[in-house]
Write a protein that holds these residues in place. Structure first.
Motif, PDB file in Angstrom:
ATOM      1  N   LYS A  92       0.849  -1.185   0.000  1.00 58.25           N
ATOM      2  CA  LYS A  92       0.000   0.000   0.000  1.00 58.25           C
ATOM      3  C   LYS A  92       0.886   1.237   0.000  1.00 58.25           C
ATOM      4  O   LYS A  92       1.896   1.291   0.684  1.00 58.25           O
ATOM      5  CB  LYS A  92      -0.890   0.016   1.237  1.00 58.25           C
ATOM      6  CG  LYS A  92      -1.947  -1.045   1.214  1.00 58.25           C
ATOM      7  CD  LYS A  92      -2.815  -0.956   2.446  1.00 58.25           C
ATOM      8  CE  LYS A  92      -3.824  -2.060   2.444  1.00 58.25           C
ATOM      9  NZ  LYS A  92      -4.648  -2.049   3.655  1.00 58.25           N
ATOM     10  N   ASP A  93       0.469   2.217  -0.765  1.00 56.88           N
ATOM     11  CA  ASP A  93       1.216   3.463  -0.863  1.00 56.88           C
ATOM     12  C   ASP A  93       0.338   4.585  -0.321  1.00 56.88           C
ATOM     13  O   ASP A  93      -0.242   5.365  -1.077  1.00 56.88           O
ATOM     14  CB  ASP A  93       1.610   3.724  -2.315  1.00 56.88           C
ATOM     15  CG  ASP A  93       2.500   4.943  -2.464  1.00 56.88           C
ATOM     16  OD1 ASP A  93       3.153   5.342  -1.478  1.00 56.88           O
ATOM     17  OD2 ASP A  93       2.534   5.508  -3.578  1.00 56.88           O
ATOM     18  N   ILE A  94       0.228   4.645   1.000  1.00 60.93           N
ATOM     19  CA  ILE A  94      -0.611   5.648   1.643  1.00 60.93           C
ATOM     20  C   ILE A  94       0.222   6.896   1.870  1.00 60.93           C
ATOM     21  O   ILE A  94       1.235   6.862   2.558  1.00 60.93           O
ATOM     22  CB  ILE A  94      -1.201   5.098   2.956  1.00 60.93           C
ATOM     23  CG1 ILE A  94      -2.129   3.933   2.624  1.00 60.93           C
ATOM     24  CG2 ILE A  94      -1.912   6.189   3.734  1.00 60.93           C
ATOM     25  CD1 ILE A  94      -2.727   3.240   3.815  1.00 60.93           C
ATOM     26  N   ARG A  95      -0.228   8.000   1.279  1.00 58.49           N
ATOM     27  CA  ARG A  95       0.551   9.234   1.332  1.00 58.49           C
ATOM     28  C   ARG A  95      -0.125  10.345   2.117  1.00 58.49           C
ATOM     29  O   ARG A  95       0.421  11.417   2.237  1.00 58.49           O
ATOM     30  CB  ARG A  95       0.820   9.719  -0.087  1.00 58.49           C
ATOM     31  CG  ARG A  95       1.673   8.753  -0.854  1.00 58.49           C
ATOM     32  CD  ARG A  95       1.828   9.201  -2.285  1.00 58.49           C
ATOM     33  NE  ARG A  95       2.566   8.197  -3.029  1.00 58.49           N
ATOM     34  CZ  ARG A  95       3.670   8.459  -3.691  1.00 58.49           C
ATOM     35  NH1 ARG A  95       4.160   9.663  -3.729  1.00 58.49           N
ATOM     36  NH2 ARG A  95       4.283   7.500  -4.330  1.00 58.49           N
ATOM     37  N   CYS A  96      -1.321  10.097   2.621  1.00 63.05           N
ATOM     38  CA  CYS A  96      -2.034  11.159   3.323  1.00 63.05           C
ATOM     39  C   CYS A  96      -2.869  10.537   4.436  1.00 63.05           C
ATOM     40  O   CYS A  96      -3.306   9.406   4.315  1.00 63.05           O
ATOM     41  CB  CYS A  96      -2.853  11.930   2.297  1.00 63.05           C
ATOM     42  SG  CYS A  96      -4.543  12.255   2.645  1.00 63.05           S
ATOM     43  N   PRO A  97      -3.076  11.273   5.536  1.00 62.82           N
ATOM     44  CA  PRO A  97      -3.865  10.733   6.646  1.00 62.82           C
ATOM     45  C   PRO A  97      -5.277  10.311   6.236  1.00 62.82           C
ATOM     46  O   PRO A  97      -5.806   9.342   6.755  1.00 62.82           O
ATOM     47  CB  PRO A  97      -3.906  11.881   7.654  1.00 62.82           C
ATOM     48  CG  PRO A  97      -2.707  12.692   7.353  1.00 62.82           C
ATOM     49  CD  PRO A  97      -2.511  12.585   5.866  1.00 62.82           C
ATOM     50  N   LEU A 131      -9.444   6.102   5.516  1.00 60.73           N
ATOM     51  CA  LEU A 131     -10.360   5.368   4.648  1.00 60.73           C
ATOM     52  C   LEU A 131      -9.954   3.910   4.512  1.00 60.73           C
ATOM     53  O   LEU A 131     -10.802   3.030   4.408  1.00 60.73           O
ATOM     54  CB  LEU A 131     -10.450   6.043   3.284  1.00 60.73           C
ATOM     55  CG  LEU A 131     -11.116   7.425   3.291  1.00 60.73           C
ATOM     56  CD1 LEU A 131     -11.030   8.064   1.910  1.00 60.73           C
ATOM     57  CD2 LEU A 131     -12.545   7.349   3.778  1.00 60.73           C
ATOM     58  N   ASP A 132      -8.667   3.644   4.534  1.00 63.77           N
ATOM     59  CA  ASP A 132      -8.188   2.274   4.470  1.00 63.77           C
ATOM     60  C   ASP A 132      -8.562   1.509   5.741  1.00 63.77           C
ATOM     61  O   ASP A 132      -8.993   0.366   5.687  1.00 63.77           O
ATOM     62  CB  ASP A 132      -6.674   2.246   4.264  1.00 63.77           C
ATOM     63  CG  ASP A 132      -6.135   0.835   4.122  1.00 63.77           C
ATOM     64  OD1 ASP A 132      -6.588   0.111   3.211  1.00 63.77           O
ATOM     65  OD2 ASP A 132      -5.268   0.452   4.929  1.00 63.77           O
ATOM     66  N   VAL A 133      -8.418   2.153   6.886  1.00 62.47           N
ATOM     67  CA  VAL A 133      -8.672   1.491   8.170  1.00 62.47           C
ATOM     68  C   VAL A 133     -10.153   1.217   8.385  1.00 62.47           C
ATOM     69  O   VAL A 133     -10.531   0.121   8.756  1.00 62.47           O
ATOM     70  CB  VAL A 133      -8.109   2.321   9.347  1.00 62.47           C
ATOM     71  CG1 VAL A 133      -8.589   1.790  10.672  1.00 62.47           C
ATOM     72  CG2 VAL A 133      -6.589   2.312   9.305  1.00 62.47           C
ATOM     73  N   PHE A 134     -11.032   2.208   8.176  1.00 62.40           N
ATOM     74  CA  PHE A 134     -12.436   1.933   8.449  1.00 62.40           C
ATOM     75  C   PHE A 134     -13.350   2.123   7.249  1.00 62.40           C
ATOM     76  O   PHE A 134     -14.564   2.234   7.392  1.00 62.40           O
ATOM     77  CB  PHE A 134     -12.972   2.693   9.672  1.00 62.40           C
ATOM     78  CG  PHE A 134     -12.900   4.182   9.621  1.00 62.40           C
ATOM     79  CD1 PHE A 134     -11.926   4.847  10.323  1.00 62.40           C
ATOM     80  CD2 PHE A 134     -13.818   4.924   8.904  1.00 62.40           C
ATOM     81  CE1 PHE A 134     -11.860   6.224  10.315  1.00 62.40           C
ATOM     82  CE2 PHE A 134     -13.768   6.301   8.894  1.00 62.40           C
ATOM     83  CZ  PHE A 134     -12.780   6.949   9.601  1.00 62.40           C
ATOM     84  N   GLY A 135     -12.782   2.104   6.067  1.00 50.47           N
ATOM     85  CA  GLY A 135     -13.578   2.188   4.858  1.00 50.47           C
ATOM     86  C   GLY A 135     -14.131   0.834   4.455  1.00 50.47           C
ATOM     87  O   GLY A 135     -13.883  -0.180   5.090  1.00 50.47           O
TER      88      GLY A 135
END
Length: 129
Positions: free
Chosen positions: A9-14, A19-23
């Protein structure tokens, strides 16, 4: 065999992290259902109503991995497992409630049908606080 991502995963913003955690369809609902306290798997599944066992188990595993939900297994016969929010998971409830209020306020502008109130949500049909 467990699924493995081809790319990390390339998460670049909070926001992307949140959204990844509780989406997704089930994670936010699980968090809201667990906001009233620990539940056994079967009680959680009953509260969710239309979730498959595979989808619920996968979402619980993801939420546990991200530190949102804790799984407690009791050494009893028959075995008993409970799921509960961690401090991190509980901290998302006000955020999810604000999203619920916002969605309730603006849903009618996108669709003629009013959103169905889930049993755990405190949505009252009014404007956001």
């Amino acid at each position: 065999m467990a699924y493995q991502r081809k790319l990390e995963k390339d998460i670049r913003c909070p926001l992307e992290y949140g959204l990844d955690v509780f989406g997704g369809k089930w994670k936010s609902r699980i968090l809201c259902v667990l906001s009233d306290g620990p539940l056994r798997y079967s009680a959680l599944r009953d509260e969710m109503a239309d979730v498959s066992d595979a989808a619920l188990a996968s979402a619980l595993k993801d939420l546990a991995h991200s530190g949102m939900v804790a799984r407690r297994q009791y050494e009893e016969i028959p075995p008993r497992v409970e799921y509960m929010l961690t401090e991190k998971g509980a901290s998302t409830i006000p955020v999810l409630q604000h999203i619920c209020h916002w969605a309730g306020q603006y849903h009618r502008t996108c669709d003629d049908a009013a959103p169905t109130r889930c049993q755990r949500c405190d949505y009252r049909g009014g404007s956001a606080e």
